[in-house]
Design a protein around this motif. Structure first.
Motif, PDB file in Angstrom:
ATOM      1  N   ASN A 167      -7.858   5.825  -3.405  1.00 30.35           N
ATOM      2  CA  ASN A 167      -7.403   6.605  -4.555  1.00 30.35           C
ATOM      3  C   ASN A 167      -6.627   5.764  -5.556  1.00 30.35           C
ATOM      4  O   ASN A 167      -6.222   6.254  -6.605  1.00 30.35           O
ATOM      5  CB  ASN A 167      -6.538   7.786  -4.092  1.00 30.35           C
ATOM      6  N   GLY A 168      -6.385   4.483  -5.225  1.00 34.51           N
ATOM      7  CA  GLY A 168      -5.766   3.570  -6.177  1.00 34.51           C
ATOM      8  C   GLY A 168      -4.294   3.791  -6.426  1.00 34.51           C
ATOM      9  O   GLY A 168      -3.738   3.256  -7.370  1.00 34.51           O
ATOM     10  N   THR A 169      -3.599   4.545  -5.580  1.00 34.24           N
ATOM     11  CA  THR A 169      -2.171   4.762  -5.753  1.00 34.24           C
ATOM     12  C   THR A 169      -1.529   4.942  -4.399  1.00 34.24           C
ATOM     13  O   THR A 169      -2.152   5.422  -3.452  1.00 34.24           O
ATOM     14  CB  THR A 169      -1.887   6.006  -6.606  1.00 34.24           C
ATOM     15  N   SER A 170      -0.280   4.514  -4.298  1.00 40.62           N
ATOM     16  CA  SER A 170       0.460   4.692  -3.059  1.00 40.62           C
ATOM     17  C   SER A 170       1.213   6.013  -3.035  1.00 40.62           C
ATOM     18  O   SER A 170       1.830   6.344  -2.041  1.00 40.62           O
ATOM     19  CB  SER A 170       1.459   3.541  -2.863  1.00 40.62           C
TER      20      SER A 170
ATOM     21  N   VAL B 252       4.842   8.625   7.841  1.00 38.32           N
ATOM     22  CA  VAL B 252       5.975   7.823   8.288  1.00 38.32           C
ATOM     23  C   VAL B 252       5.879   7.620   9.798  1.00 38.32           C
ATOM     24  O   VAL B 252       5.805   8.588  10.561  1.00 38.32           O
ATOM     25  CB  VAL B 252       7.317   8.478   7.932  1.00 38.32           C
ATOM     26  N   GLU B 253       5.866   6.371  10.187  1.00 40.85           N
ATOM     27  CA  GLU B 253       5.934   6.025  11.609  1.00 40.85           C
ATOM     28  C   GLU B 253       7.403   5.865  11.988  1.00 40.85           C
ATOM     29  O   GLU B 253       8.120   5.049  11.411  1.00 40.85           O
ATOM     30  CB  GLU B 253       5.172   4.726  11.870  1.00 40.85           C
ATOM     31  N   VAL B 254       7.853   6.652  12.950  1.00 46.78           N
ATOM     32  CA  VAL B 254       9.262   6.682  13.351  1.00 46.78           C
ATOM     33  C   VAL B 254       9.399   6.048  14.724  1.00 46.78           C
ATOM     34  O   VAL B 254       8.759   6.487  15.691  1.00 46.78           O
ATOM     35  CB  VAL B 254       9.804   8.127  13.384  1.00 46.78           C
ATOM     36  N   LEU B 255      10.210   5.017  14.808  1.00 49.51           N
ATOM     37  CA  LEU B 255      10.491   4.357  16.085  1.00 49.51           C
ATOM     38  C   LEU B 255      11.997   4.330  16.292  1.00 49.51           C
ATOM     39  O   LEU B 255      12.741   3.833  15.435  1.00 49.51           O
ATOM     40  CB  LEU B 255       9.922   2.940  16.109  1.00 49.51           C
TER      41      LEU B 255
ATOM     42  N   ALA C 250       6.554   3.297   6.268  1.00 47.33           N
ATOM     43  CA  ALA C 250       5.726   4.163   5.422  1.00 47.33           C
ATOM     44  C   ALA C 250       4.288   3.674   5.432  1.00 47.33           C
ATOM     45  O   ALA C 250       4.021   2.479   5.283  1.00 47.33           O
ATOM     46  CB  ALA C 250       6.276   4.182   3.994  1.00 47.33           C
ATOM     47  N   HIS C 251       3.355   4.618   5.604  1.00 42.44           N
ATOM     48  CA  HIS C 251       1.926   4.313   5.616  1.00 42.44           C
ATOM     49  C   HIS C 251       1.206   5.270   4.674  1.00 42.44           C
ATOM     50  O   HIS C 251       1.610   6.430   4.532  1.00 42.44           O
ATOM     51  CB  HIS C 251       1.325   4.459   7.013  1.00 42.44           C
ATOM     52  N   PRO C 252       0.123   4.827   4.054  1.00 44.76           N
ATOM     53  CA  PRO C 252      -0.682   5.755   3.247  1.00 44.76           C
ATOM     54  C   PRO C 252      -1.418   6.733   4.150  1.00 44.76           C
ATOM     55  O   PRO C 252      -1.848   6.379   5.250  1.00 44.76           O
ATOM     56  CB  PRO C 252      -1.659   4.829   2.511  1.00 44.76           C
TER      57      PRO C 252
ATOM     58  N   ALA D 226       0.811  -1.218   0.000  1.00 47.85           N
ATOM     59  CA  ALA D 226       0.000   0.000   0.000  1.00 47.85           C
ATOM     60  C   ALA D 226       0.839   1.261   0.000  1.00 47.85           C
ATOM     61  O   ALA D 226       0.345   2.330  -0.366  1.00 47.85           O
ATOM     62  CB  ALA D 226      -0.938   0.018   1.207  1.00 47.85           C
ATOM     63  N   GLN D 227       2.102   1.188   0.408  1.00 46.01           N
ATOM     64  CA  GLN D 227       2.946   2.377   0.460  1.00 46.01           C
ATOM     65  C   GLN D 227       4.418   1.988   0.419  1.00 46.01           C
ATOM     66  O   GLN D 227       4.871   1.189   1.239  1.00 46.01           O
ATOM     67  CB  GLN D 227       2.660   3.195   1.717  1.00 46.01           C
ATOM     68  N   THR D 228       5.151   2.548  -0.522  1.00 47.31           N
ATOM     69  CA  THR D 228       6.578   2.273  -0.638  1.00 47.31           C
ATOM     70  C   THR D 228       7.393   3.242   0.199  1.00 47.31           C
ATOM     71  O   THR D 228       6.982   4.371   0.458  1.00 47.31           O
ATOM     72  CB  THR D 228       7.032   2.351  -2.097  1.00 47.31           C
ATOM     73  N   CYS D 229       8.569   2.778   0.620  1.00 40.93           N
ATOM     74  CA  CYS D 229       9.489   3.571   1.432  1.00 40.93           C
ATOM     75  C   CYS D 229      10.729   3.981   0.633  1.00 40.93           C
ATOM     76  O   CYS D 229      11.665   4.549   1.196  1.00 40.93           O
ATOM     77  CB  CYS D 229       9.908   2.746   2.658  1.00 40.93           C
ATOM     78  N   TYR D 230      10.707   3.738  -0.675  1.00 42.13           N
ATOM     79  CA  TYR D 230      11.901   4.000  -1.488  1.00 42.13           C
ATOM     80  C   TYR D 230      12.305   5.472  -1.540  1.00 42.13           C
ATOM     81  O   TYR D 230      13.496   5.772  -1.614  1.00 42.13           O
ATOM     82  CB  TYR D 230      11.712   3.443  -2.897  1.00 42.13           C
ATOM     83  N   PRO D 231      11.369   6.430  -1.530  1.00 49.05           N
ATOM     84  CA  PRO D 231      11.822   7.834  -1.498  1.00 49.05           C
ATOM     85  C   PRO D 231      12.686   8.153  -0.277  1.00 49.05           C
ATOM     86  O   PRO D 231      13.634   8.933  -0.369  1.00 49.05           O
ATOM     87  CB  PRO D 231      10.512   8.629  -1.481  1.00 49.05           C
ATOM     88  N   ILE D 232      12.369   7.544   0.856  1.00 46.28           N
ATOM     89  CA  ILE D 232      13.185   7.761   2.051  1.00 46.28           C
ATOM     90  C   ILE D 232      14.558   7.134   1.878  1.00 46.28           C
ATOM     91  O   ILE D 232      15.577   7.725   2.243  1.00 46.28           O
ATOM     92  CB  ILE D 232      12.472   7.184   3.292  1.00 46.28           C
ATOM     93  N   LEU D 233      14.612   5.929   1.316  1.00 49.62           N
ATOM     94  CA  LEU D 233      15.892   5.269   1.094  1.00 49.62           C
ATOM     95  C   LEU D 233      16.775   6.090   0.164  1.00 49.62           C
ATOM     96  O   LEU D 233      17.978   6.268   0.425  1.00 49.62           O
ATOM     97  CB  LEU D 233      15.660   3.876   0.517  1.00 49.62           C
TER      98      LEU D 233
END
Length: 346
Positions: free
Chosen positions: A221-224, A238-241, A171-173, A28-35
């Motif tokens: 909305n059909g997109t992540s 973004v959930e930060v732990l 990463a979360h939508p 549902a949500q990619t984290c690649y922009p953060i990487l």
């Protein structure tokens, strides 16, 4: 500076040092922009080794502008198609051991693909533990960055037995925040109470099918809005732990990502209606205003009201008197004080 911004801008300078960073994506949500942003912010004087198993190195870095980054492309090496095929463990370990003493950043772009190549979750966990030992035993602060998706391996990687300290970015939508606010009437902190929000958000976000339903369902909305959309529309939560980085042991926040940089949740366009509705609720008119009579009490009236004894103030206090039955006979009662059996010789 927020906790998330400090991690992205200077990951190796955090106090205490965090040698393990886990970036978690989902369908549902990619984290690649953060990487991608995290790699670009590594110090130019620090050697970085990037091992790509899912995407080519060009999708994460510009090789010409990053002389301190050495990328290794394993995307073309697939078990069953390469003859003969050998696992990448020995090559990765040899590359790390060949780096001169000093700070080192090691990045694996897809631990899930690595697990698929090795064919075993325990084998992958054992290999990652070996990598982390090489990182933590270096003379200068070094970091191992892993990109994963929800899997049994993720549960092993987040255990304190692997590393007592940890940075875990998930990463979360944005639809999750909107859904919780509408269905549970709970806003994220600091707008809403933190304890109530996390008690709802954590179990809800761990149910991956719920996130997929919110994004790809009939009302989604059909997109992540992730790595391959324009920067103007790319935003997510973004959930930060951070474990072992504060006095309480674990610090958890929820922040936003807009374009290519961290931001507050209030800056996300997809959540704008949420804050507007919240302000409208807080700004509702006082019903005691603009009326033809006064509904408020003066200070003297409030004091007088406080002195009025409550009619049931004694309720709950134990009764100390003994009970007795008092009977007052009326004219219809046949009351005779004489003994009716006095004529009997008893």
């Amino acid at each position: 500076m927020s906790l998330f911004s400090s991690i992205i801008n200077n990951p190796i300078g955090l106090k205490p040092h965090q040698p393990l960073i886990i970036l978690q994506s989902s369908s549902a949500q990619t984290c690649y922009p953060i990487l991608r942003n995290l790699i670009s912010n590594f110090r130019p004087t620090t050697q970085t080794l990037l091992f790509c198993f899912l995407h080519p190195p060009s999708s994460l870095i510009n090789v010409d502008e990053a002389p301190n980054i050495i990328a290794f492309d394993f995307t073309g090496r697939i078990p069953g198609y390469d003859d003969p095929w050998c696992g990448p463990q020995d090559e990765i370990l040899a590359r790390i051991n060949s780096v001169p003493p000093g700070s080192l950043n090691v990045i694996i772009d897809s631990v899930d693909t690595l697990t698929s190549d090795l064919g075993s979750t325990p084998e992958t966990y054992k290999f990652i533990r070996t990598l982390l030992e090489l990182i933590t035993t270096r003379s200068e602060p070094s970091i191992l960055t892993l990109h994963v998706q929800p899997s049994p391996l993720l549960e092993l990687l987040t255990q304190t037995s692997l590393s007592p300290t940890l940075i875990h970015l998930t990463a979360h939508p944005p639809a999750i925040i909107t859904h919780i606010a509408s269905a549970y009437l709970t806003h994220p902190p600091p707008v809403g109470p933190a304890d109530k929000f996390w008690s709802i958000f954590i179990p809800f976000s761990e149910r991956i099918h719920e996130s997929e339903r919110l994004v790809y369902g009939p009302e989604g909305n059909g997109t992540s809005a992730g790595a391959w959309v324009s920067k103007g529309t790319r935003e997510f939560v973004v959930e930060v732990l951070v474990r072992g980085g504060g006095k309480r042991g674990v610090e958890r926040t929820v922040e936003g990502w807009k374009g290519d940089v961290p931001c507050d949740l209030q800056a996300l366009g997809s959540l704008k209606s949420l804050w507007t509705r919240r302000k409208t609720e807080e700004a509702r008119p006082d019903p005691t205003q603009n009326v033809s009579f006064n509904l408020n009490l003066t200070p003297s009236q409030e004091r007088s009201r406080a002195q009025v004894p409550l009619p049931y103030a004694h309720e709950g206090n134990p009764v100390t008197t003994t009970g007795a039955i008092l009977y007052d006979p009326d004219s219809a009662d046949d009351i005779d004080d004489d003994d009716p059996d006095e004529d009997l010789d008893i």
